[in-house]
Enzyme design. Structure first.
Site, mmCIF file in Angstrom:
data_model
loop_
_atom_site.group_PDB
_atom_site.id
_atom_site.type_symbol
_atom_site.label_atom_id
_atom_site.label_comp_id
_atom_site.label_asym_id
_atom_site.label_seq_id
_atom_site.Cartn_x
_atom_site.Cartn_y
_atom_site.Cartn_z
ATOM 1 N N CYS A 69 1.656 -18.585 1.912
ATOM 2 C CA CYS A 69 2.133 -17.113 2.086
ATOM 3 C C CYS A 69 3.461 -17.309 3.176
ATOM 4 O O CYS A 69 3.907 -18.142 3.120
ATOM 5 C CB CYS A 69 1.091 -16.050 2.763
ATOM 6 S SG CYS A 69 0.676 -16.828 4.277
ATOM 7 N N THR A 70 4.007 -16.130 3.319
ATOM 8 C CA THR A 70 5.257 -15.996 3.934
ATOM 9 C C THR A 70 5.253 -17.089 5.139
ATOM 10 O O THR A 70 6.145 -17.935 5.134
ATOM 11 C CB THR A 70 5.437 -14.806 4.654
ATOM 12 O OG1 THR A 70 5.170 -13.743 3.509
ATOM 13 C CG2 THR A 70 7.026 -14.659 4.829
#
Ligand SMILES: [Zn+2]
Ligand SMILES: [Zn+2]
Length: 302
Positions: free
Chosen positions: A185-186
């Site tokens: 994810c980010t």
């Protein structure tokens, strides 16, 4: 001279009094002048804040004065200035809203039972060793994955993080139960929870990308296994690791590559959709594909 910076970090650690931590954070952020979004919960802290480099440094110094946050893994990136219009500090039941606060256990060592953390180079080693047995599993919302993702990644049909549990339990990914799954994810925070949910539902071999796409991009840019742009939750909305990076997103009107999300002009919709600068500028499309009535088919010659 101003040099806008953004920091992203999270710490999973039990906090007995999240309200007190919230007040301290609010005070620290106001005193140092940073803005952004800070979530505090009994599970720890998750934040993205920005400001001038001196303000952000002062904020991070203050953050580290609190023992449980002393070793926070803070990821820095360049801002464009006034990236966050305001400051929001909130207490929530979860650091990221999976609607599963009771499904994870947080100790001083972090989240229990999650996937093994792999540094970017370790992900490359895993792929070298296991080849097609390795599958990237996108831990973000589908919208974010539209403009960039790891090569060959599985992108769950999640509009929000709340949808992941339903997705995992739907059986749609059961064929991956014996694969080496690398969640990403980010900045890594969503994978801390997602990897536990996957492991607890029978996925045997789960890893998580340490430091998320942000750290991977710092090291490999678009020269490794990452393609396209990175969706970000500030005024920039997207960022590229190099000038040559080509977005995976396609303009809803002309089909050209674009990382540019705009809000649908229909006040009842406001959904984000991809529309390039030329097409928005010329005003040909201001509504999302769901709100634009289908173009009537050209009449057939009799
Ligand atoms: Zn276009
Ligand atoms: Zn719409």
């Amino acid at each position: 001279m101003s040099l806008p910076k953004i920091v992203l970090f999270y710490v999973f650690t039990p906090l007995a009094d999240p309200e007190a931590v919230k007040l301290w954070q609010l005070n620290l952020a106001q005193r140092t002048g940073v803005t952004g979004r800070i979530i505090v919960s009994e599970q720890g802290i998750n934040a993205t804040v920005g400001g001038d480099i001196r303000e952000v440094k002062a904020y991070v110094r203050g953050l580290r004065e609190y023992a449980p946050f002393k070793h926070a893994d803070v990821k820095w990136s360049d801002g464009v200035g006034e990236d966050f219009p305001r400051l929001s500090v909130k207490v929530r039941p979860e650091l990221v809203t999976f609607d599963a606060p009771d499904l994870i256990t947080v100790t001083e060592n972090g989240v229990e039972g999650g996937g093994m953390h792999l540094a970017p180079h370790e992900v490359h080693e895993l792929v070298e060793q296991r080849g097609e047995d390795v599958v990237f599993f996108d831990g973000r919302n589908r919208l974010e994955a539209q403009i960039g993702r790891f090569r060959g990644a599985v992108v769950p049909r999640a509009e929000t993080t709340r949808d992941f549990l339903r997705e995992i339990e739907s059986g749609a990914y059961d064929h991956l139960k014996d694969k080496a799954l690398v969640t990403y994810c980010t900045g890594g925070v969503r994978c801390e929870v997602l990897s536990v949910l996957l492991r607890n539902r029978g996925f045997q071999d789960v890893y998580q990308l340490d430091g998320g796409i942000v750290r991977y991009g710092e090291q490999y840019g678009n020269d490794g296994l990452w393609d396209g742009s990175l969706y970000v939750f500030d005024r920039r909305m997207h960022t590229e690791f190099s000038a040559e990076a080509r977005s995976l997103g396609r303009c809803a009107e002309c089909g050209e590559p674009t990382p540019r999300f705009v809000n649908c002009a229909n006040g009842e919709c406001r959904a984000l959709f991809l529309c390039c600068e030329t097409c928005t500028g010329s005003g040909v499309r201001s509504r999302c594909p769901d709100c634009v009535p289908a173009t009537p088919a050209a009449p057939h010659p009799a």
